[in-house]
Motif scaffolding. Structure first.
Motif: not given
Length: 303
Positions: A166-180
């Motif tokens: 559903y969404q890609l998220h960048f926080s501080e130094t890292s990429w994250y993927l949000k999903g079900f």
């Protein structure tokens, strides 16, 4: 400037202005008038609705129907957007961002002053390695396709996952993927650097009602504990940046007392250990003891 970049720039300039002369374009791009004429022919063949105006105030324009309402963004707005994008270019590593920056640069007046803000980030080698994972995730999100991958958690445990992205998220130094996650049947957040063997499935999915509550649930929320630590003046600025000036108070002629909230886990220990001998945890005693044991384990690695 490459021809493709120049053509994009010409289009964006014409979207902003009514009529621009061949001489203006030639001077702006430092090319001959003949080159500009060939560029206009190329754009016309590409079905860009460009028209020519004869006379002293003649030049080239683009049909109004093709233009964006100029009232939407002022020159100042465009410069602010360009500042933000240019500064974050090393984080937003997709090719589309680079194209967007070039388009906005073309819309901003060449006479505008250089930005008063400059942002710099580490151009880590690992970030280029994660580019393909990021790109596949972007494509899957847009096409609403399921993705599968092997996920390695913080303890080294590997599990196979099938996820609705559903969404890609960048926080501080890292990429994250949000999903079900169809494996856990819950919303989850996955760190891209822990994803391996990513595959985009041919199967599509109907998006669920991805509410703020679900986004909160999918985010990692560590338990925090209030910690008081003595810190040296050399690291005071780092605590001010993260926790604000109110977190710091005078303690002695050569030490400050910092009151902060850190995770009740190894993540908090790693953060505190990064300050080396410039920090000493004093309260609560139980946390100080746990932190001490963590440091002893580190020392034992080299004994």
């Amino acid at each position: 400037m490459e021809k493709v970049e120049r053509l994009i720039s010409i289009i964006m300039i014409l979207l902003k202005k009514d009529v621009v002369s061949t001489t203006e374009f030639a001077q702006l791009f430092n090319v001959t008038k003949r080159t500009i004429l060939r560029d206009m022919e190329t754009l016309s063949v590409s079905n860009i609705p460009i028209y020519s105006v004869n006379g002293v105030h003649g030049g080239y324009g683009i049909m109004d129907e093709y233009k964006v309402d100029k009232r939407l963004l002022s020159s100042s707005d465009l410069e602010n957007i360009l500042t933000a994008l240019s500064g974050l270019e090393q984080i937003l590593i997709s090719e589309e961002v680079d194209v967007t920056i070039k388009k906005i640069e073309a819309m901003v007046s060449p006479l505008a002053p250089k930005s008063s803000v400059q942002l710099s980030f580490y151009d880590w080698e690992g970030r280029s390695e994660i580019r393909q994972t990021l790109k596949k995730c972007q494509e899957a999100i847009l096409a609403r396709r399921l993705i599968s991958f092997a996920y390695i958690d913080k303890n080294g445990m590997i599990t196979d996952r099938m996820v609705e992205p559903y969404q890609l998220h960048f926080s501080e130094t890292s990429w994250y993927l949000k999903g079900f996650c169809l494996h856990r049947m819950r919303y989850r957040t996955f760190k891209l650097s822990r994803i391996d063997h990513l595959q985009v499935d041919e199967k599509t999915f109907n998006p669920r009602d991805y509410s703020l509550d679900q986004e909160y649930e999918s985010s990692y929320q560590p338990e925090l504990v209030a910690v008081r630590a003595l810190i040296s003046p050399s690291v005071k600025d780092q605590f001010i940046e993260r926790y604000g000036r109110k977190s710091i108070e005078n303690y002695s002629s050569d030490l400050f007392l910092a009151t902060i909230h850190v995770p009740q886990s190894h993540i908090g220990f790693q953060f505190l250990a990064s300050f080396g001998t410039n920090l000493k945890v004093v309260e609560p005693p139980s946390y100080a003891e746990e932190f001490r044991n963590y440091l002893l384990e580190m020392v034992n690695q080299y004994s």
